[in-house]
Write a protein that holds these residues in place. Structure first.
Motif, PDB file in Angstrom:
ATOM      1  N   TRP A  99      -7.496   4.883  -6.131  1.00  0.00           N
ATOM      2  CA  TRP A  99      -8.400   4.521  -5.240  1.00  0.00           C
ATOM      3  C   TRP A  99      -9.810   4.339  -5.421  1.00  0.00           C
ATOM      4  O   TRP A  99     -10.585   3.341  -5.198  1.00  0.00           O
ATOM      5  N   GLY A 100     -10.221   5.377  -6.488  1.00  0.00           N
ATOM      6  CA  GLY A 100     -11.627   5.118  -6.831  1.00  0.00           C
ATOM      7  C   GLY A 100     -11.669   4.029  -8.099  1.00  0.00           C
ATOM      8  O   GLY A 100     -12.975   3.438  -8.149  1.00  0.00           O
ATOM      9  N   ALA A 101     -10.675   3.119  -8.436  1.00  0.00           N
ATOM     10  CA  ALA A 101     -10.690   2.110  -9.224  1.00  0.00           C
ATOM     11  C   ALA A 101     -11.032   0.898  -8.244  1.00  0.00           C
ATOM     12  O   ALA A 101     -11.251  -0.360  -9.114  1.00  0.00           O
ATOM     13  N   GLU A 102     -10.837   0.845  -7.132  1.00  0.00           N
ATOM     14  CA  GLU A 102     -10.744  -0.205  -6.431  1.00  0.00           C
ATOM     15  C   GLU A 102     -12.307  -0.735  -6.173  1.00  0.00           C
ATOM     16  O   GLU A 102     -13.267   0.237  -6.198  1.00  0.00           O
ATOM     17  N   SER A 103     -12.541  -1.920  -6.009  1.00  0.00           N
ATOM     18  CA  SER A 103     -13.760  -2.576  -5.704  1.00  0.00           C
ATOM     19  C   SER A 103     -14.635  -2.303  -4.336  1.00  0.00           C
ATOM     20  O   SER A 103     -13.859  -1.970  -3.501  1.00  0.00           O
ATOM     21  N   TRP A 104     -15.698  -2.223  -4.466  1.00  0.00           N
ATOM     22  CA  TRP A 104     -16.600  -1.859  -2.847  1.00  0.00           C
ATOM     23  C   TRP A 104     -16.052  -2.966  -2.080  1.00  0.00           C
ATOM     24  O   TRP A 104     -15.856  -2.352  -0.915  1.00  0.00           O
ATOM     25  N   GLY A 105     -15.795  -4.115  -2.169  1.00  0.00           N
ATOM     26  CA  GLY A 105     -15.459  -4.915  -1.071  1.00  0.00           C
ATOM     27  C   GLY A 105     -14.126  -4.663  -0.842  1.00  0.00           C
ATOM     28  O   GLY A 105     -13.817  -4.828   0.452  1.00  0.00           O
ATOM     29  N   LEU A 155      -4.106  10.505   0.502  1.00  0.00           N
ATOM     30  CA  LEU A 155      -4.301   9.452  -0.799  1.00  0.00           C
ATOM     31  C   LEU A 155      -3.601   8.147  -0.654  1.00  0.00           C
ATOM     32  O   LEU A 155      -2.611   7.915  -0.162  1.00  0.00           O
ATOM     33  N   VAL A 156      -4.534   7.209  -0.818  1.00  0.00           N
ATOM     34  CA  VAL A 156      -4.273   5.858  -0.683  1.00  0.00           C
ATOM     35  C   VAL A 156      -3.891   5.239  -2.073  1.00  0.00           C
ATOM     36  O   VAL A 156      -4.991   5.495  -3.080  1.00  0.00           O
ATOM     37  N   ARG A 157      -3.138   4.497  -2.508  1.00  0.00           N
ATOM     38  CA  ARG A 157      -3.138   3.642  -3.681  1.00  0.00           C
ATOM     39  C   ARG A 157      -2.602   2.196  -3.203  1.00  0.00           C
ATOM     40  O   ARG A 157      -1.504   2.102  -2.605  1.00  0.00           O
ATOM     41  N   LEU A 158      -3.187   1.095  -3.502  1.00  0.00           N
ATOM     42  CA  LEU A 158      -3.066  -0.207  -3.211  1.00  0.00           C
ATOM     43  C   LEU A 158      -2.100  -0.692  -4.327  1.00  0.00           C
ATOM     44  O   LEU A 158      -2.437  -0.504  -5.567  1.00  0.00           O
ATOM     45  N   ILE A 159      -1.132  -1.608  -4.090  1.00  0.00           N
ATOM     46  CA  ILE A 159      -0.243  -2.212  -4.774  1.00  0.00           C
ATOM     47  C   ILE A 159      -0.779  -3.625  -5.049  1.00  0.00           C
ATOM     48  O   ILE A 159      -0.750  -4.317  -4.394  1.00  0.00           O
ATOM     49  N   HIS A 160      -1.175  -3.686  -6.513  1.00  0.00           N
ATOM     50  CA  HIS A 160      -1.711  -4.974  -7.079  1.00  0.00           C
ATOM     51  C   HIS A 160      -0.524  -5.804  -7.771  1.00  0.00           C
ATOM     52  O   HIS A 160       0.435  -5.240  -8.489  1.00  0.00           O
ATOM     53  N   SER A 161      -0.465  -7.044  -7.708  1.00  0.00           N
ATOM     54  CA  SER A 161       0.571  -8.003  -8.288  1.00  0.00           C
ATOM     55  C   SER A 161      -0.298  -8.748  -9.318  1.00  0.00           C
ATOM     56  O   SER A 161      -1.166  -9.406  -9.023  1.00  0.00           O
ATOM     57  N   ALA A 207       0.385   0.242  -9.028  1.00  0.00           N
ATOM     58  CA  ALA A 207      -0.343   1.027  -7.999  1.00  0.00           C
ATOM     59  C   ALA A 207      -1.800   1.386  -8.504  1.00  0.00           C
ATOM     60  O   ALA A 207      -1.538   2.092  -9.554  1.00  0.00           O
ATOM     61  N   MET A 208      -2.739   1.051  -7.967  1.00  0.00           N
ATOM     62  CA  MET A 208      -4.137   1.431  -8.760  1.00  0.00           C
ATOM     63  C   MET A 208      -4.905   2.543  -7.941  1.00  0.00           C
ATOM     64  O   MET A 208      -4.694   2.724  -6.765  1.00  0.00           O
ATOM     65  N   VAL A 253       0.943  -1.199   0.089  1.00  0.00           N
ATOM     66  CA  VAL A 253      -0.093  -0.049  -0.036  1.00  0.00           C
ATOM     67  C   VAL A 253       0.801   1.168   0.201  1.00  0.00           C
ATOM     68  O   VAL A 253       1.784   1.259   0.692  1.00  0.00           O
ATOM     69  N   GLU A 254       0.680   2.306  -0.905  1.00  0.00           N
ATOM     70  CA  GLU A 254       1.247   3.708  -0.794  1.00  0.00           C
ATOM     71  C   GLU A 254       0.222   4.487  -0.189  1.00  0.00           C
ATOM     72  O   GLU A 254      -0.923   4.573  -0.620  1.00  0.00           O
ATOM     73  N   VAL A 255       0.630   5.503   0.627  1.00  0.00           N
ATOM     74  CA  VAL A 255      -0.116   6.473   1.144  1.00  0.00           C
ATOM     75  C   VAL A 255       0.709   7.622   1.371  1.00  0.00           C
ATOM     76  O   VAL A 255       1.682   7.634   1.826  1.00  0.00           O
ATOM     77  N   GLU A 256       0.212   8.934   0.908  1.00  0.00           N
ATOM     78  CA  GLU A 256       0.686  10.093   1.126  1.00  0.00           C
ATOM     79  C   GLU A 256      -0.294  11.191   1.588  1.00  0.00           C
ATOM     80  O   GLU A 256      -1.563  11.071   1.353  1.00  0.00           O
ATOM     81  N   GLN A 257       0.184  12.105   2.154  1.00  0.00           N
ATOM     82  CA  GLN A 257      -0.728  13.245   2.771  1.00  0.00           C
ATOM     83  C   GLN A 257      -0.823  14.224   1.636  1.00  0.00           C
ATOM     84  O   GLN A 257       0.066  14.698   0.929  1.00  0.00           O
ATOM     85  N   SER A 258      -2.158  14.651   1.289  1.00  0.00           N
ATOM     86  CA  SER A 258      -2.267  15.422   0.271  1.00  0.00           C
ATOM     87  C   SER A 258      -2.467  16.921   0.682  1.00  0.00           C
ATOM     88  O   SER A 258      -2.387  17.203   1.814  1.00  0.00           O
TER      89      SER A 258
END
Length: 422
Positions: free
Chosen positions: A273-279, A257-263, A270-271, A246-251
């Motif tokens: 945040w708005g593109a992540e699924s509800w689950g 701001l959060v971005r999850l790292i997907h493999s 890094a995706m 996970v990447e997170v930085e202060q805006s």
């Protein structure tokens, strides 16, 4: 730890109902699964760390959570928010006109860090506190610290003179406020620990609401603590979401701001945040409150745990609170749910023991009854999920196969006949 909670005349909980974490006597299998809580009198009391409340839609499951929340709010805010002019917020049973003239009852039985068991409760009328009491059990026997009854000439009774400043507290506590709240607002040395128990427990989470606030809280904790980040990443990875970091930085706006790292296929990306699924977002938002409760040994309330989480994720939440090595401080979880698969492990065993499975059912008056499956005395080999679905314990929708479709068809036919003037 919370031992018991009693409530009456709150929403659909018309009659006195009790939710208990204490393992029934003689239940050897449940005692093995429970946490042994050391009391100040030397006894070890087996107490569950998880209770699940199940039942049909509109049977009153969420009202159990709401009642626990109401009690906490009353303790924290009665002195500042309640006034006799506006009346006391009670949420009394709405389907019986007599309920408005009757008091609403709240009582909690809990153990503080020193092992002393306490019972605190109150009854609320429309414009005044009708009763309030505090008992302690330092040596196993009840000590009455104070007993309040608005119908007596002398409203307050302080047996044993244990409570300091009792005369001032009795004189300065308004009729529409709780003495406990009044005392804690002045930093009363003896009563503040009781007040603090409510302040630090009965936190509520509804996965489908306030999610953005919990996302922000989780993100802020990621920025603050490397230990929190490590554990949060573990929880994200074990959920099998294809997340490896996970990447997170202060805006500039102040919101992290959060971005999850997907493999995927050996590549990491890094995706946004708005593109992540509800689950995924629901699981991320739940991580902050979960870890906070586990770190502090708090009681966490989650309404509809399985509403926005896959049953596997919901089961993992339960396991977090069940496992002593993950939950060394004895944090507790009360959750409501619909998914009966939460009652069974993939291997066919029990995720919850009978004393941990509570059911709600409404009668013809619209009154909710809360009861434990342990009351039905199921055998050790009984499949609780199968029995629940079969209606053995009650608390399942009274709907036969195809009934909804038949009723809809009949209604459509009636509408058509009326339109044709038949």
């Amino acid at each position: 730890m919370l031992l018991r909670f009693r409530v009456a005349n709150v929403r659909s909980l018309r009659d006195v109902q009790e939710l208990s974490f204490v393992v029934p006597e003689g239940s050897k299998e449940e005692q093995a699964a429970a946490r042994k809580t050391l009391l100040s009198d030397g006894r070890r009391l087996p107490v569950h760390t998880v209770l699940g409340v199940f039942g049909a839609n509109a049977s009153g499951k969420s009202n159990v959570i709401a009642a626990l929340k109401n009690m906490r709010h009353a303790v924290l805010r009665s002195y500042a928010d309640w006034t006799s002019y506006d009346g006391i917020p009670r949420d009394e049973f709405a389907l019986d006109p007599k309920a408005a003239s009757e008091s609403s009852l709240y009582e909690a039985d809990f153990v503080l860090g020193d092992g002393v068991r306490w019972t605190y409760g109150f009854e609320l009328g429309e414009r005044r506190v009708e009763a309030e009491w505090l008992f302690a059990y330092p040596k196993g026997r009840r000590q009455v610290w104070f007993d309040r009854d608005a119908t007596r000439d002398k409203e307050y009774d302080f047996p044993g003179d244990r409570l300091r400043d009792r005369t001032r507290l009795a004189r300065t506590t308004r009729s529409d406020a709780l003495l406990l709240t009044r005392a804690a607002n002045d930093g009363h040395e003896q009563l503040t620990p009781i007040f603090d128990w409510f302040k630090n427990n009965l936190w509520d989470v509804t996965p489908e609401t306030e999610r953005t606030q919990r996302e922000a809280y989780t993100a802020i904790q990621l920025l603050k603590s490397e230990d929190f980040r490590r554990r949060a990443e573990e929880l994200l990875q074990v959920a099998d979401l294809g997340i490896c970091g996970v990447e997170v930085e202060q805006s500039s706006s102040g919101r992290p701001l959060v971005r999850l790292i997907h493999s995927s296929g050996g590549e990491q990306m890094a995706m946004e945040w708005g593109a992540e699924s509800w689950g995924t977002r629901s699981w991320f938002a739940l991580i902050g409150p979960l870890l906070l409760a586990l770190d502090t040994g708090a009681v966490l309330l989650i309404d509809e745990l399985d509403a926005s989480l896959h049953s596997r994720f919901a089961a993992e939440v339960v396991r977090l609170f069940q496992a002593p090595w993950v939950n060394p401080k004895g944090a507790q979880l009360v959750f409501t749910g619909h998914d009966p698969s939460l009652l069974r492990t993939p291997g066919g065993g029990r995720l919850l023991e009978p004393g941990q499975l509570w059911l709600t059912e409404k009668d013809e008056r619209g009154v909710t009854e809360l009861f434990s499956v342990a009351d039905w005395e199921p055998t050790d080999e009984e499949d609780l999920m199968a029995s629940y679905l079969a209606g053995t314990f009650g608390a399942v929708p009274r709907v036969s196969e195809g009934q909804i479709g038949r009723r809809l068809l009949r209604t459509n036919d009636m509408v058509r006949m009326e339109a044709e003037g038949v």
